[in-house]
Design a protein around this motif. Structure first.
Motif, mmCIF file in Angstrom:
data_model
loop_
_atom_site.group_PDB
_atom_site.id
_atom_site.type_symbol
_atom_site.label_atom_id
_atom_site.label_comp_id
_atom_site.label_asym_id
_atom_site.label_seq_id
_atom_site.Cartn_x
_atom_site.Cartn_y
_atom_site.Cartn_z
ATOM 1 N N VAL A 141 0.824 -1.206 0.000
ATOM 2 C CA VAL A 141 0.000 0.000 0.000
ATOM 3 C C VAL A 141 0.858 1.256 0.000
ATOM 4 O O VAL A 141 0.560 2.241 -0.688
ATOM 5 N N VAL A 142 1.964 1.243 0.755
ATOM 6 C CA VAL A 142 2.832 2.432 0.834
ATOM 7 C C VAL A 142 3.405 2.762 -0.536
ATOM 8 O O VAL A 142 3.343 3.910 -0.998
ATOM 9 N N ALA A 143 3.941 1.742 -1.219
ATOM 10 C CA ALA A 143 4.484 1.966 -2.561
ATOM 11 C C ALA A 143 3.374 2.354 -3.535
ATOM 12 O O ALA A 143 3.568 3.217 -4.401
ATOM 13 N N GLY A 144 2.202 1.735 -3.377
ATOM 14 C CA GLY A 144 1.086 2.073 -4.242
ATOM 15 C C GLY A 144 0.650 3.512 -4.086
ATOM 16 O O GLY A 144 0.348 4.197 -5.065
ATOM 17 N N MET A 145 0.622 4.007 -2.854
ATOM 18 C CA MET A 145 0.239 5.394 -2.618
ATOM 19 C C MET A 145 1.260 6.356 -3.195
ATOM 20 O O MET A 145 0.912 7.424 -3.713
ATOM 21 N N ALA A 146 2.542 5.983 -3.111
ATOM 22 C CA ALA A 146 3.584 6.842 -3.694
ATOM 23 C C ALA A 146 3.414 6.943 -5.213
ATOM 24 O O ALA A 146 3.523 8.028 -5.802
ATOM 25 N N ARG A 147 3.137 5.799 -5.857
ATOM 26 C CA ARG A 147 2.935 5.813 -7.309
ATOM 27 C C ARG A 147 1.641 6.538 -7.671
ATOM 28 O O ARG A 147 1.551 7.185 -8.719
ATOM 29 N N TYR A 148 0.646 6.437 -6.815
ATOM 30 C CA TYR A 148 -0.601 7.171 -7.025
ATOM 31 C C TYR A 148 -0.333 8.683 -7.037
ATOM 32 O O TYR A 148 -0.791 9.402 -7.927
ATOM 33 N N GLY A 149 0.407 9.162 -6.038
ATOM 34 C CA GLY A 149 0.739 10.589 -5.995
ATOM 35 C C GLY A 149 1.547 11.025 -7.202
ATOM 36 O O GLY A 149 1.324 12.104 -7.759
ATOM 37 N N PHE A 150 2.471 10.177 -7.624
ATOM 38 C CA PHE A 150 3.281 10.509 -8.792
ATOM 39 C C PHE A 150 2.429 10.561 -10.060
ATOM 40 O O PHE A 150 2.672 11.391 -10.948
ATOM 41 N N SER A 151 1.421 9.696 -10.154
ATOM 42 C CA SER A 151 0.570 9.699 -11.341
ATOM 43 C C SER A 151 -0.225 10.996 -11.434
ATOM 44 O O SER A 151 -0.465 11.509 -12.535
ATOM 45 N N VAL A 152 -0.649 11.551 -10.297
ATOM 46 C CA VAL A 152 -1.363 12.831 -10.300
ATOM 47 C C VAL A 152 -0.454 13.948 -10.809
ATOM 48 O O VAL A 152 -0.816 14.714 -11.715
ATOM 49 N N ILE A 153 0.746 14.024 -10.246
ATOM 50 C CA ILE A 153 1.656 15.107 -10.627
ATOM 51 C C ILE A 153 2.140 14.940 -12.059
ATOM 52 O O ILE A 153 2.244 15.911 -12.819
ATOM 53 N N SER A 154 2.433 13.700 -12.460
ATOM 54 C CA SER A 154 2.918 13.490 -13.826
ATOM 55 C C SER A 154 1.819 13.779 -14.842
ATOM 56 O O SER A 154 2.096 14.258 -15.949
#
Length: 355
Positions: A141-154
């Motif tokens: 979940v921690v890694a998933g949330m990090a990638r989720y945040g990156f997808s928003v910014i990217s």
């Protein structure tokens, strides 16, 4: 939100999906790509259809869109708990595809406002979070949330790059159709993902725990209001940046999109490098408070050039709308500028707000 996948065996999760959060991240990227493409391009499009007060109507359209995002998050979060995150993600991506593409066919203000409000309502942000919690292990979940945040910014960054590179050559309709096509890709990715296992007969739906206590906690309420106001201040700052570049410095749509890339890169650096270190040293609460004050300061600074150039002595009235660069009037590479009424043919329907 349900947490059906949290706590399962790591090998089981890997067999089911080698990167469980990726479909949710693709949907989030597609959504923010479509939402953010509007921001740098909208003022230029409004000017071409003869809108007099471009900053006012651009602000109304963008505010309506992101207010709808807030409402959509509430609605789709409940739906994801009841019907499953994957199914709700599919619904929201269909909505994104339809309304992003329909934006290209809007030729008057009321229709454009309605379409963008429905585009905001079709937000997959909370269903994407629910999907991550359903599919990932506790550690994942921690890694998933990090990638989720990156997808928003990217998504925001790629939208700026897209407008900067292609808007002036493609135009409004083609740009809108491409954002709809990206949403179709998001729908395809989440549809191709493996559905959750069927619920056993008589099995109770997973219940969210702690939600009622959280929403009744004054500290949680304060934090939520702060996030909401800071988010809107961020949108205000980006809008002021667009209006300054367009009206004060006479930037083209491509140049404004290029500036968006640099702005988003700064946001990425702050999110992944500056904020973690600052919050670790000074605490999360102090970091949030300082960030809010900084955003307010930036909004004030960005408002000064625009206010000065549109002050009482330089006021923009219906007789003096913002200037547009007219490529047909360039003399030996030196662009001339005309008022939008002079450089554009009359368009009675687009000038009537109630059409």
């Amino acid at each position: 939100m349900g947490t059906g996948g949290v706590g399962e065996d790591e090998s089981t999760a890997k067999k089911r999906c080698w990167r469980p959060e990726y479909p949710a991240c693709v949907c989030t990227f597609a959504d923010y790509f479509g939402l953010a493409t509007l921001q740098p391009a909208l003022p230029f499009y409004l000017a071409t259809i003869g809108v007099d007060d471009v900053p006012l109507w651009a602000g109304i359209i963008l505010s309506g869109q992101f207010a709808a995002v807030v409402l959509g998050n509430l609605v789709w979060g409940v739906a994801a708990d009841r019907f499953g995150a994957r199914k709700v993600l599919q619904i929201t991506m269909v909505g994104d595809a339809i309304f992003f593409a329909a934006t290209g066919f809007c030729r008057n203000l009321p229709l454009l406002i309605v379409v963008r409000v429905f585009a905001g309502l079709s937000t997959p942000l909370v269903p994407s979070l629910a999907y991550i919690f359903e599919k990932c292990t506790k550690e994942g979940v921690v890694a998933g949330m990090a990638r989720y945040g990156f997808s928003v910014i990217s998504g925001y960054m790629v939208a700026g790059a897209f407008v900067g590179a292609a808007y002036e050559s493609l135009g409004w309709m083609a740009t809108s159709l491409i954002t709809g096509a990206v949403a179709v890709v998001g729908f395809g990715v989440v549809t191709a993902s493996e559905p959750p296992p069927p619920r056993e007969p008589g099995q109770a739906r997973p219940q969210s725990s702690g939600v009622r206590d959280a929403v009744q906690n004054p500290l949680f309420i304060t934090f939520g209001v702060t996030c909401l106001t800071n988010g809107y201040l961020m949108m205000l700052m980006m809008n002021l940046l667009v209006f300054n570049l367009r009206d004060v410095f006479d930037f083209s749509a491509g140049q404004v999109g290029t500036v968006f890339i640099a702005t988003t890169m700064i946001m990425i650096a702050c999110s992944f490098y500056v904020v973690p270190r600052v919050s670790k040293r000074f605490g999360m609460r102090n970091t949030i408070n300082c960030a809010g004050v900084a955003i307010i300061g930036l909004c004030v600074l960005l408002s000064l050039p625009f206010a000065y150039s549109h002050g009482p002595s330089r006021g923009v009235s219906s007789a003096h709308p913002p200037r547009l660069r007219d490529p047909k009037l360039e003399i030996h590479g030196a662009p001339r500028t005309l008022h939008s009424r002079e450089s554009l043919p009359p368009h009675p329907q687009s000038l009537c707000i109630s059409c």
